[in-house]
Design a protein around this motif. Structure first.
Motif, PDB file in Angstrom:
ATOM      1  N   VAL A 101      -5.895  -4.076  14.059  1.00 10.01           N
ATOM      2  CA  VAL A 101      -5.846  -3.538  15.427  1.00 10.01           C
ATOM      3  C   VAL A 101      -7.226  -3.589  16.066  1.00 10.01           C
ATOM      4  CG1 VAL A 101      -5.527  -1.409  16.758  1.00 10.01           C
ATOM      5  CG2 VAL A 101      -3.798  -2.114  15.099  1.00 10.01           C
ATOM      6  N   LEU A 102      -8.249  -3.195  15.320  1.00  5.48           N
ATOM      7  CA  LEU A 102      -9.606  -3.229  15.862  1.00  5.48           C
ATOM      8  C   LEU A 102     -10.057  -4.658  16.165  1.00  5.48           C
ATOM      9  CD1 LEU A 102     -11.360  -0.476  13.729  1.00  5.48           C
ATOM     10  CD2 LEU A 102     -10.739  -0.367  16.149  1.00  5.48           C
ATOM     11  N   ALA A 156       4.943   0.908  11.960  1.00  7.03           N
ATOM     12  CA  ALA A 156       5.440  -0.444  11.709  1.00  7.03           C
ATOM     13  C   ALA A 156       4.716  -1.466  12.574  1.00  7.03           C
ATOM     14  CB  ALA A 156       6.947  -0.491  11.970  1.00  7.03           C
ATOM     15  N   LEU A 157       4.477  -1.139  13.839  1.00 11.07           N
ATOM     16  CA  LEU A 157       3.784  -2.080  14.729  1.00 11.07           C
ATOM     17  C   LEU A 157       2.376  -2.382  14.219  1.00 11.07           C
ATOM     18  CD1 LEU A 157       4.872  -0.822  18.272  1.00 11.07           C
ATOM     19  CD2 LEU A 157       5.777  -2.761  16.972  1.00 11.07           C
ATOM     20  N   ALA A 158       1.687  -1.363  13.725  1.00 18.97           N
ATOM     21  CA  ALA A 158       0.340  -1.583  13.196  1.00 18.97           C
ATOM     22  C   ALA A 158       0.372  -2.564  12.034  1.00 18.97           C
ATOM     23  CB  ALA A 158      -0.279  -0.256  12.760  1.00 18.97           C
ATOM     24  N   ARG A 159       1.379  -2.466  11.186  1.00 17.09           N
ATOM     25  CA  ARG A 159       1.488  -3.380  10.055  1.00 17.09           C
ATOM     26  C   ARG A 159       1.848  -4.797  10.493  1.00 17.09           C
ATOM     27  NH1 ARG A 159       1.609   1.403   8.029  1.00 17.09           N
ATOM     28  NH2 ARG A 159       1.341   1.838   5.801  1.00 17.09           N
ATOM     29  N   HIS A 160       2.663  -4.907  11.524  1.00 19.71           N
ATOM     30  CA  HIS A 160       2.972  -6.251  12.017  1.00 19.71           C
ATOM     31  C   HIS A 160       1.744  -6.908  12.643  1.00 19.71           C
ATOM     32  CE1 HIS A 160       7.220  -6.723  11.192  1.00 19.71           C
ATOM     33  NE2 HIS A 160       7.393  -5.439  11.495  1.00 19.71           N
ATOM     34  N   VAL A 161       0.899  -6.130  13.272  1.00 17.49           N
ATOM     35  CA  VAL A 161      -0.370  -6.677  13.750  1.00 17.49           C
ATOM     36  C   VAL A 161      -1.198  -7.167  12.562  1.00 17.49           C
ATOM     37  CG1 VAL A 161      -2.538  -6.159  14.946  1.00 17.49           C
ATOM     38  CG2 VAL A 161      -0.392  -5.246  15.824  1.00 17.49           C
ATOM     39  N   ALA A 162      -1.210  -6.385  11.488  1.00 18.21           N
ATOM     40  CA  ALA A 162      -1.957  -6.782  10.293  1.00 18.21           C
ATOM     41  C   ALA A 162      -1.454  -8.124   9.759  1.00 18.21           C
ATOM     42  CB  ALA A 162      -1.831  -5.704   9.221  1.00 18.21           C
ATOM     43  N   ILE A 163      -0.148  -8.296   9.692  1.00 17.26           N
ATOM     44  CA  ILE A 163       0.414  -9.551   9.189  1.00 17.26           C
ATOM     45  C   ILE A 163       0.002 -10.712  10.081  1.00 17.26           C
ATOM     46  CG2 ILE A 163       2.577 -10.792   8.783  1.00 17.26           C
ATOM     47  CD1 ILE A 163       3.789  -7.994   8.094  1.00 17.26           C
ATOM     48  N   LYS A 164       0.108 -10.524  11.392  1.00 13.75           N
ATOM     49  CA  LYS A 164      -0.253 -11.605  12.319  1.00 13.75           C
ATOM     50  C   LYS A 164      -1.741 -11.935  12.232  1.00 13.75           C
ATOM     51  CE  LYS A 164       0.466 -14.553  15.611  1.00 13.75           C
ATOM     52  NZ  LYS A 164       0.918 -14.162  16.970  1.00 13.75           N
ATOM     53  N   GLY A 194       0.801  -1.219   0.000  1.00 11.47           N
ATOM     54  CA  GLY A 194       0.000   0.000   0.000  1.00 11.47           C
ATOM     55  C   GLY A 194       0.829   1.261   0.000  1.00 11.47           C
ATOM     56  N   SER A 195       0.122   2.376   0.153  1.00 13.67           N
ATOM     57  CA  SER A 195       0.739   3.692   0.111  1.00 13.67           C
ATOM     58  C   SER A 195       1.696   3.895   1.287  1.00 13.67           C
ATOM     59  CB  SER A 195      -0.341   4.778   0.148  1.00 13.67           C
ATOM     60  OG  SER A 195       0.235   6.051   0.319  1.00 13.67           O
ATOM     61  N   PRO A 196       2.826   4.598   1.063  1.00 14.42           N
ATOM     62  CA  PRO A 196       3.741   4.896   2.169  1.00 14.42           C
ATOM     63  C   PRO A 196       3.299   6.058   3.047  1.00 14.42           C
ATOM     64  CG  PRO A 196       4.630   5.767   0.130  1.00 14.42           C
ATOM     65  CD  PRO A 196       3.382   5.005  -0.239  1.00 14.42           C
ATOM     66  N   SER A 197       2.190   6.718   2.694  1.00 14.01           N
ATOM     67  CA  SER A 197       1.646   7.794   3.538  1.00 14.01           C
ATOM     68  C   SER A 197       0.153   7.580   3.712  1.00 14.01           C
ATOM     69  CB  SER A 197       1.922   9.168   2.934  1.00 14.01           C
ATOM     70  OG  SER A 197       1.325   9.300   1.661  1.00 14.01           O
ATOM     71  N   ALA A 198      -0.377   8.079   4.832  1.00 13.40           N
ATOM     72  CA  ALA A 198      -1.736   7.717   5.242  1.00 13.40           C
ATOM     73  C   ALA A 198      -2.765   8.764   4.854  1.00 13.40           C
ATOM     74  CB  ALA A 198      -1.786   7.513   6.749  1.00 13.40           C
ATOM     75  N   PRO A 199      -4.023   8.337   4.693  1.00  7.52           N
ATOM     76  CA  PRO A 199      -5.119   9.312   4.570  1.00  7.52           C
ATOM     77  C   PRO A 199      -5.178  10.172   5.831  1.00  7.52           C
ATOM     78  CG  PRO A 199      -5.879   7.075   4.070  1.00  7.52           C
ATOM     79  CD  PRO A 199      -4.509   6.950   4.651  1.00  7.52           C
ATOM     80  N   GLY A 200      -5.330  11.468   5.650  1.00  9.92           N
ATOM     81  CA  GLY A 200      -5.411  12.353   6.802  1.00  9.92           C
ATOM     82  C   GLY A 200      -4.086  12.935   7.229  1.00  9.92           C
ATOM     83  N   TRP A 201      -2.987  12.546   6.559  1.00  9.79           N
ATOM     84  CA  TRP A 201      -1.699  13.163   6.844  1.00  9.79           C
ATOM     85  C   TRP A 201      -1.572  14.481   6.087  1.00  9.79           C
ATOM     86  CZ3 TRP A 201       2.927   9.186   6.717  1.00  9.79           C
ATOM     87  CH2 TRP A 201       2.779   8.286   7.785  1.00  9.79           C
ATOM     88  N   LYS A 202      -1.013  15.464   6.732  1.00 11.44           N
ATOM     89  CA  LYS A 202      -0.746  16.728   6.047  1.00 11.44           C
ATOM     90  C   LYS A 202       0.458  16.551   5.121  1.00 11.44           C
ATOM     91  CE  LYS A 202      -2.744  19.761   9.539  1.00 11.44           C
ATOM     92  NZ  LYS A 202      -2.532  20.918  10.442  1.00 11.44           N
ATOM     93  N   PRO A 203       0.467  17.248   3.995  1.00 12.93           N
ATOM     94  CA  PRO A 203       1.560  17.071   3.026  1.00 12.93           C
ATOM     95  C   PRO A 203       2.936  17.372   3.586  1.00 12.93           C
ATOM     96  CG  PRO A 203      -0.278  18.254   2.028  1.00 12.93           C
ATOM     97  CD  PRO A 203      -0.577  18.160   3.489  1.00 12.93           C
ATOM     98  N   ASN A 204       3.004  18.197   4.630  1.00 11.14           N
ATOM     99  CA  ASN A 204       4.311  18.605   5.155  1.00 11.14           C
ATOM    100  C   ASN A 204       4.910  17.619   6.148  1.00 11.14           C
ATOM    101  OD1 ASN A 204       2.137  19.657   6.997  1.00 11.14           O
ATOM    102  ND2 ASN A 204       3.908  20.205   8.245  1.00 11.14           N
ATOM    103  N   ALA A 213      -0.678  -5.685   4.915  1.00 10.31           N
ATOM    104  CA  ALA A 213       0.158  -4.844   5.781  1.00 10.31           C
ATOM    105  C   ALA A 213       0.196  -3.416   5.256  1.00 10.31           C
ATOM    106  CB  ALA A 213       1.562  -5.423   5.874  1.00 10.31           C
ATOM    107  N   SER A 214      -0.947  -2.754   5.332  1.00 10.64           N
ATOM    108  CA  SER A 214      -1.117  -1.388   4.847  1.00 10.64           C
ATOM    109  C   SER A 214      -1.776  -0.567   5.952  1.00 10.64           C
ATOM    110  CB  SER A 214      -2.006  -1.380   3.599  1.00 10.64           C
ATOM    111  OG  SER A 214      -3.310  -1.851   3.927  1.00 10.64           O
ATOM    112  N   PHE A 215      -2.010   0.706   5.678  1.00 13.65           N
ATOM    113  CA  PHE A 215      -2.729   1.521   6.655  1.00 13.65           C
ATOM    114  C   PHE A 215      -4.112   0.940   6.927  1.00 13.65           C
ATOM    115  CE2 PHE A 215       0.389   4.687   5.213  1.00 13.65           C
ATOM    116  CZ  PHE A 215       0.820   5.176   6.433  1.00 13.65           C
ATOM    117  N   ALA A 216      -4.844   0.612   5.861  1.00 16.54           N
ATOM    118  CA  ALA A 216      -6.198   0.077   6.041  1.00 16.54           C
ATOM    119  C   ALA A 216      -6.170  -1.281   6.725  1.00 16.54           C
ATOM    120  CB  ALA A 216      -6.901  -0.019   4.692  1.00 16.54           C
ATOM    121  N   GLY A 217      -5.253  -2.148   6.296  1.00 17.29           N
ATOM    122  CA  GLY A 217      -5.156  -3.469   6.905  1.00 17.29           C
ATOM    123  C   GLY A 217      -4.737  -3.407   8.356  1.00 17.29           C
TER     124      GLY A 217
END
Length: 473
Positions: free
Chosen positions: A340-341, A318-326, A215-225, A331-335
């Motif tokens: 996590v939920l 990174a931790l959120a993505r490792h939870v997704a894998i497990k 997936g994307s390397p940046s998340a929805p809701g992140w400011k461009p800066n 292993a993306s923002f959405a996943g």
């Protein structure tokens, strides 16, 4: 380090923190600045995002300042509700908090609400998001899990592949010693070169594999800066020094962390007598390829403590993505958010939580005060031993992490509670949050969350006052 040995170490560190409290009290009574006591060891928290340190630094991560961390032993009488309600209600009326505020105080032992105002309203949590990410990581992966970065045999003769294991804390060639101890790219080069030389190989081609994350390397809701300003690096499975060009400074971040890390690895191999020919390129490692070298991160509980104390955006993602894998999600923002939920649902702690990222940089995240306070109570409970690193990782008021930056708990209405509050901060533009735990004056362990997401300026001093009221109740 085994968990038993870890808790022995934490008991030893209790003595050090008691000495720190005595030093802090002395400093306050002699008009010495707390910033002088903490200068150089604690980060400042930027207005734009949750704070990060300019470099990882050793911090005391045990919980003895809260003398009775366990809810089993923190069984003093509950604070008088009427008095606490009056004091908190008055402080919540401060105009600095803005037009929307949520607050809750829970008895950690029973979950009973001692105080609540807008406690079930999901609000933008900023960096207190990291509390729920870390809880899910500990519950899903286990506190002793380590993240591995490997080198394997490539598909063609003479080819090798550097395989990213999702450890952004991987130390590059110029990294300095830190706590927790980082897996080292130089050590990986040592081990790989030793294996190759034993095979009679002195010249290779090098590729790198980042396929663990998608997936994307940046998340929805992140400011461009956020990435240009160094608040976070683009999220990839292969990153060294959290994408920093210089590991001592949080900015600038590199635009292509995997390429940057792989190029550095090629240079390290060359210094060890293994020539790398051609261009370093991305490529997926062959299935079942022979391993030539591997390095492991510190155990997850240490990574969690670092994430919370230093408000580390990169490690949280990174931790959120490792939870997704497990949890068998992508292993993306959405996943990561779905996974996590799902873990929190198993814990009975998902109500009032909606996520778009793991760091809290996204303004789309929503978490209720009650959800935060409930998870923190679980982290202090003997019933959830795997979550204890959340309690031990939260900053200590006036001493460590984002509460030890010389700005927090310095006002007359909060500095008396220096060392008596553990809490995670959250800061975005017009958003201030604080969630943590304290033992009351009679020895009752309580947890709290105070959230304001329509702040006209800064509400940090008011949040400190609210936490101090709880600690001295």
């Amino acid at each position: 380090m085994a968990r038993h040995d870890r808790w022995v170490m934490l008991t030893t560190l209790a003595v050090l923190q008691v000495l720190a409290i005595v030093t802090g009290v002395y400093a306050m009574t002699t008009d010495f600045s707390l910033s002088a006591l903490t200068s150089g060891s604690s980060p400042t928290e930027p207005t734009a995002s949750p704070a990060e340190g300019s470099s990882p630094a050793p911090v005391v991560t045990s919980g003895p300042v809260l003398a009775r961390l366990s809810v089993k032993s923190g069984d003093g009488p509950l604070p008088t509700k009427g008095t606490l309600t009056r004091l908190l209600t008055s402080a919540l009326g401060d105009n600095a908090l803005g037009s929307r505020v949520g607050a809750v105080v829970l008895d950690a032992a029973t979950g009973e609400r001692i105080f609540a105002s807008g406690a079930d309203t999901p609000m933008t949590p900023a960096s207190t998001t990291k509390i729920v990410i870390c809880a899910a990581a500990l519950a899903s992966l286990g506190p002793d899990t380590r993240l591995s970065t490997r080198v394997v045999q490539g598909a063609k003769p003479g080819g090798i592949v550097l395989v990213g294991g999702g450890d952004p804390f991987l130390a590059g060639p110029s990294a300095r010693p830190s706590y927790p101890k980082q897996a080292s790219l130089a050590t990986l080069a040592d081990r790989t070169a030793t294996t190759l030389k034993a095979q009679g190989v002195k010249k290779v081609t090098l590729s790198y594999d980042t396929s663990l994350f998608t997936g994307s390397p940046s998340a929805p809701g992140w400011k461009p800066n956020y990435i240009p300003d160094g608040e976070v690096a683009p999220i990839y499975a292969l990153t060294m020094d959290e994408g920093r060009q210089n590991p001592r400074f949080h900015m600038p971040r590199v635009s292509n962390p995997p390429q940057y890390a792989a190029t550095a690895f090629a240079g390290l191999l060359a210094k060890r007598g293994i020539a790398v020919s051609g261009t370093v390129r991305p490529a997926k490692a062959p299935a079942g390829a022979a391993e030539l070298g591997k390095v492991d991160s510190a155990p997850l509980y240490s990574l969690v403590e670092h994430t919370l104390t230093r408000s580390d955006n990169d490690l949280a993602e990174a931790l959120a993505r490792h939870v997704a894998i497990k949890e068998r999600q992508e292993a993306s923002f959405a996943g990561g958010s779905r996974a996590v939920l799902a873990v929190l649902q198993r814990l009975g702690a998902a109500q009032g939580i909606a996520l778009s990222d793991g760091s809290g940089l996204s303004i789309r995240n929503r978490i209720s005060p009650n959800a935060l306070a409930k998870i923190i109570a679980m982290a202090g409970s003997d019933s959830y031993p795997d979550l204890h690193a959340i309690a031990s990782g939260m900053p200590i008021a006036g001493f460590s992490g984002t509460l030890g930056n010389g700005r927090r708990f310095t006002a007359s209405d909060s500095r008396g509670q220096v060392g008596l509050v553990r809490a995670k901060t959250g800061t975005l533009n017009n958003i201030n949050t604080l969630a943590g735990m304290a033992t009351t004056k009679d020895g009752r362990l309580v947890t709290f969350a105070f959230m304001a997401d329509r702040v006209p300026g800064t509400a940090e001093p008011v949040l400190d006052r609210l936490a101090a009221i709880v600690a001295r109740s």
